[in-house]
Design a protein around this motif. Structure first.
Motif, PDB file in Angstrom:
ATOM      1  N   LYS A 520       0.672  -1.033   0.036  1.00 38.56           N
ATOM      2  CA  LYS A 520      -0.015   0.226  -0.132  1.00 38.56           C
ATOM      3  C   LYS A 520       0.803   1.436  -0.213  1.00 38.56           C
ATOM      4  O   LYS A 520       0.400   2.489  -0.170  1.00 38.56           O
ATOM      5  CB  LYS A 520      -0.895  -0.055   1.285  1.00 38.56           C
ATOM      6  N   GLY A 521       2.166   1.105   0.073  1.00 36.43           N
ATOM      7  CA  GLY A 521       3.089   2.295   0.199  1.00 36.43           C
ATOM      8  C   GLY A 521       3.799   2.753   1.523  1.00 36.43           C
ATOM      9  O   GLY A 521       3.496   1.964   2.431  1.00 36.43           O
ATOM     10  N   THR A 522       4.459   3.790   1.478  1.00 34.95           N
ATOM     11  CA  THR A 522       5.343   4.233   2.503  1.00 34.95           C
ATOM     12  C   THR A 522       5.559   5.659   2.428  1.00 34.95           C
ATOM     13  O   THR A 522       5.306   6.168   1.364  1.00 34.95           O
ATOM     14  CB  THR A 522       6.698   3.661   2.270  1.00 34.95           C
ATOM     15  N   THR A 523       5.478   6.228   3.949  1.00 34.64           N
ATOM     16  CA  THR A 523       5.742   7.706   3.895  1.00 34.64           C
ATOM     17  C   THR A 523       6.955   7.852   4.878  1.00 34.64           C
ATOM     18  O   THR A 523       6.956   7.419   5.841  1.00 34.64           O
ATOM     19  CB  THR A 523       4.452   8.394   4.267  1.00 34.64           C
ATOM     20  N   PHE A 524       8.052   8.213   4.167  1.00 40.37           N
ATOM     21  CA  PHE A 524       9.149   8.779   4.876  1.00 40.37           C
ATOM     22  C   PHE A 524       9.116  10.391   5.431  1.00 40.37           C
ATOM     23  O   PHE A 524       8.655  11.294   4.592  1.00 40.37           O
ATOM     24  CB  PHE A 524      10.256   8.569   4.247  1.00 40.37           C
ATOM     25  N   TYR A 525       9.545  10.486   6.612  1.00 44.54           N
ATOM     26  CA  TYR A 525       9.334  12.007   7.203  1.00 44.54           C
ATOM     27  C   TYR A 525      10.735  12.416   7.629  1.00 44.54           C
ATOM     28  O   TYR A 525      11.562  11.333   8.124  1.00 44.54           O
ATOM     29  CB  TYR A 525       8.340  12.008   8.532  1.00 44.54           C
ATOM     30  N   LEU A 526      10.926  13.747   7.381  1.00 45.97           N
ATOM     31  CA  LEU A 526      12.189  14.069   7.968  1.00 45.97           C
ATOM     32  C   LEU A 526      11.982  15.738   8.375  1.00 45.97           C
ATOM     33  O   LEU A 526      11.478  16.632   7.787  1.00 45.97           O
ATOM     34  CB  LEU A 526      13.102  14.635   6.565  1.00 45.97           C
ATOM     35  N   GLN A 527      12.414  15.658   9.911  1.00 50.74           N
ATOM     36  CA  GLN A 527      11.789  16.948  10.620  1.00 50.74           C
ATOM     37  C   GLN A 527      13.442  17.733  10.773  1.00 50.74           C
ATOM     38  O   GLN A 527      14.280  17.122  11.298  1.00 50.74           O
ATOM     39  CB  GLN A 527      11.606  16.628  11.806  1.00 50.74           C
ATOM     40  N   VAL A 528      13.363  18.796  10.078  1.00 51.43           N
ATOM     41  CA  VAL A 528      14.547  19.520  10.051  1.00 51.43           C
ATOM     42  C   VAL A 528      14.497  20.890  10.911  1.00 51.43           C
ATOM     43  O   VAL A 528      13.549  21.527  10.689  1.00 51.43           O
ATOM     44  CB  VAL A 528      15.057  19.903   8.766  1.00 51.43           C
ATOM     45  N   PRO A 529      15.350  21.156  12.009  1.00 56.51           N
ATOM     46  CA  PRO A 529      15.108  22.236  12.689  1.00 56.51           C
ATOM     47  C   PRO A 529      15.519  23.576  12.027  1.00 56.51           C
ATOM     48  O   PRO A 529      16.328  23.637  11.133  1.00 56.51           O
ATOM     49  CB  PRO A 529      16.326  22.151  13.862  1.00 56.51           C
ATOM     50  N   LYS A 530      14.681  24.605  12.561  1.00 54.29           N
ATOM     51  CA  LYS A 530      15.112  25.910  11.545  1.00 54.29           C
ATOM     52  C   LYS A 530      16.507  26.431  11.828  1.00 54.29           C
ATOM     53  O   LYS A 530      16.998  26.886  10.983  1.00 54.29           O
ATOM     54  CB  LYS A 530      13.992  26.873  11.875  1.00 54.29           C
ATOM     55  N   LYS A 531      16.935  26.032  13.189  1.00 55.52           N
ATOM     56  CA  LYS A 531      18.278  26.437  13.570  1.00 55.52           C
ATOM     57  C   LYS A 531      19.032  25.155  13.899  1.00 55.52           C
ATOM     58  O   LYS A 531      18.587  24.504  15.002  1.00 55.52           O
ATOM     59  CB  LYS A 531      18.365  27.428  14.710  1.00 55.52           C
ATOM     60  N   VAL A 532      19.972  24.804  13.116  1.00 57.03           N
ATOM     61  CA  VAL A 532      20.404  23.531  13.156  1.00 57.03           C
ATOM     62  C   VAL A 532      21.935  23.591  14.216  1.00 57.03           C
ATOM     63  O   VAL A 532      22.679  24.589  14.184  1.00 57.03           O
ATOM     64  CB  VAL A 532      21.042  22.776  11.996  1.00 57.03           C
ATOM     65  N   GLU A 533      21.980  22.623  15.095  1.00 57.03           N
ATOM     66  CA  GLU A 533      22.756  22.541  16.095  1.00 57.03           C
ATOM     67  C   GLU A 533      23.762  21.304  15.447  1.00 57.03           C
ATOM     68  O   GLU A 533      23.642  20.093  15.605  1.00 57.03           O
ATOM     69  CB  GLU A 533      22.520  22.234  17.502  1.00 57.03           C
ATOM     70  N   ILE A 534      24.866  21.713  14.791  1.00 55.16           N
ATOM     71  CA  ILE A 534      25.570  20.767  13.993  1.00 55.16           C
ATOM     72  C   ILE A 534      26.465  19.712  14.789  1.00 55.16           C
ATOM     73  O   ILE A 534      26.623  19.841  16.139  1.00 55.16           O
ATOM     74  CB  ILE A 534      26.528  21.251  12.963  1.00 55.16           C
ATOM     75  N   ILE A 535      26.381  18.563  13.981  1.00 56.03           N
ATOM     76  CA  ILE A 535      27.385  17.646  14.745  1.00 56.03           C
ATOM     77  C   ILE A 535      28.555  17.111  14.007  1.00 56.03           C
ATOM     78  O   ILE A 535      28.624  16.420  12.998  1.00 56.03           O
ATOM     79  CB  ILE A 535      26.497  16.201  15.273  1.00 56.03           C
TER      80      ILE A 535
END
Length: 545
Positions: A520-535
């Motif tokens: 039936k399918g797949t939904t992938f989600y990506l939540q990106v902060p507006k201000k990124v604390e990089i690693i």
């Protein structure tokens, strides 16, 4: 026994009172819950000739089932629980019988065929006719040694926490202290002020401190916890302090993480350590913390060998593959003479196979860069609308060739802006879209959209393709893993795409998850902060499904 009793007497008077009477039983239960060894208290059964013929599990700790797979083992004979054990492991009957009668402690390794596990066992006698077996599942260690010899690959050890039988308070205390002394990992118990109340023999051996030297002292002052740059971890960020001020169990580095914590020994040297710390509460009252720690130097050495091997192999493969590609293209252009239709077909097939190999090597090198921390995050500000154009350019032709209709509506989000590494963000979205296209049937649709949250932007890619089997969803972000239906639908694939996505997401401080239903399918989600604390260091992805 005398040394253990002296240790407990050196704890503060108030703390000692808390562990008196029935609370002592609860206290030791909590300790055994944090153990990383298995434990079973058993009665040996002999025939008329005093030959050991069976044993009964009187009590086992709560995770016994996890380690052995045996359910409801208490008050049952081993021959009932594991049919065929006398044939597969006669040495267990001989050793356990010898120890339960003679009383001399023994330690050995054995393979239990019915359970398909290697076990490292320490067995001793609390009273005649009975024995206590403390065991570790060393199957992964055995496999790791084999992988190191065969392919220089590593495997992590898995140890489970267990609980012990208790029949009388005096016997419980004596036996429990003996168990703590025999577990293979270091174990420390501290009160609410982090003052050391107990340090086991393994902890003494790892750290170079004797228990009598550290009792009553602040654990944070005795054993410095440092990061991989040699900097001391602040008190508020130390594992024990975090456990005392939070409500969860805290676990540090795994064997695949290069950004480790280090414990400092008495002589000033340090070793990479894996730590699990938990609160100790009796009747709902917090009284202290217990930490179990393990030296992971060997795992790190094996991991480095594996990384070096993959890096060397990938770099050595890239040069001949590029040369092969150039030669094929030269022949396709007719530089070496005209080719027949059949020859052209063969050349095209060889070219496609070579391209897949080049992509595999490229993906492997990317994974190595991300895992080692060589790839640095570069923050930029980008609007979702401008991201639409870049992603469309890279994915539109692939969708057209597959006969899949791509709906990219990112251009509608004119005011949403994020600060992140644009290249990494685009790479994540392109992987999601590429998978959605590749695992959809001709004529199906793929949607790319986003929504704004107060502190983040959430992208999602939805398809109506083959989906991911529910029983395999927990492994979908593992390195080289491909679901069974994906391999059947599209045999060629590296299994590195989603693993790389998980590395990139952690790099830019993003979160990824998915929803899927088979066929039936797949939904992938990506939540990106507006201000990124990089690693910008080495990473170990932890993905929730």
């Amino acid at each position: 026994m005398a040394r253990r009793t002296a240790i407990m007497k050196m704890a503060t008077k108030n703390e000692t009172q808390k562990f008196a009477g029935k609370d002592s039983v609860d206290f030791y239960k909590l300790i055994f819950d944090a153990m990383l060894d298995g434990l079973a208290y058993c009665q040996m059964i002999f025939d008329e000739q005093s030959h050991p013929v069976d044993w009964i599990y009187l009590r086992v700790n709560k995770n016994f089932e996890k380690l052995t797979g045996l359910k409801n083992a208490e008050r049952k004979k081993v021959t009932e629980l594991i049919p065929g054990i006398k044939t597969s492991n006669p040495e267990l009957f001989e050793i356990y019988g010898r120890v339960s009668l003679g009383g001399k402690q023994e330690r050995f390794e054995t393979y239990v065929a019915p359970l398909a596990r290697w076990c490292l066992v320490s067995v001793f006698r609390p009273q005649k006719g009975f024995f206590v077996a403390i065991f570790q599942d060393v199957t992964n260690e055995k496999q790791k040694d084999k992988d190191l010899n065969d392919a220089k690959a590593a495997a992590a050890n898995v140890l489970e926490d267990l609980q012990v039988e208790k029949d009388a308070l005096a016997l419980i205390n004596a036996r429990d202290e003996a168990i703590l002394a025999n577990i293979g990992d270091g174990l420390v118990i501290a009160d609410l002020n982090r003052r050391v109340m107990f340090l086991n023999v393994s902890g003494e051996r790892m750290l170079g401190w004797k228990a009598r030297e550290v009792l009553g002292r602040d654990w944070f002052d005795v054993v410095a916890l440092k990061d991989n740059h040699g900097q001391k971890i602040p008190l508020d960020e130390s594992l024990i302090q975090r456990v005392l001020t939070t409500t969860t169990t805290t676990t540090t580095t795994t064997t695949t993480t290069t950004d480790n914590y280090f414990y400092t020994k008495k002589d000033g040297s340090a070793f990479p350590v894996s730590i699990t710390a938990s609160k100790i509460s009796i009747k709902g009252e917090l009284i202290g913390v217990i930490a179990v720690f393990r030296d992971i130097s060997k795992e790190k050495e094996v991991e480095k060998l594996r990384m070096d091997f993959l890096s060397l192999a990938s770099h050595q493969l890239r040069t001949p593959l590029s040369g092969t590609k150039w030669l094929i293209e030269t022949m396709q252009r007719g530089v070496l003479g005209e080719t027949t239709k059949k020859q052209k077909e063969y050349l095209d097939q060889i070219y496609q196979i070579n391209e897949r190999m080049i992509k595999l090597v490229f993906d492997m090198l990317n994974v190595l860069r991300f895992e080692s921390g060589e790839a640095l995050v570069k923050k930029e500000t980008i609007s979702i609308q401008s991201l639409y154009k870049e992603v469309s350019l890279m994915t539109a032709s692939a969708a057209k060739n597959r006969g899949v209709e791509l709906h990219n509506v990112l251009e509608n989000h004119t005011v949403v802006v994020v600060e992140t590494d644009v290249v990494m963000l685009r790479s994540i979205l392109e992987t999601f879209i590429s998978n959605a296209i590749n695992y959809s049937e001709r004529g199906q649709e793929v949607f790319l959209d986003a929504k704004e949250e107060p502190a983040a932007a959430v992208f999602f890619v939805h398809d109506s393709g083959i989906g991911i089997p529910k029983e395999e969803q927990g492994r979908i972000f593992e390195k080289f893993y491909r679901s069974s239906n994906a391999k059947a639908f599209k045999p060629d694939g590296t299994g590195l795409g989603l693993y790389t996505v998980s590395l990139l997401a952690q790099k830019i401080g993003a979160k990824i998850w998915f929803e899927s239903e088979i066929n039936k399918g797949t939904t992938f989600y990506l939540q990106v902060p507006k201000k990124v604390e990089i690693i910008n260091n080495s990473i170990n992805p932890k993905i929730s499904v």
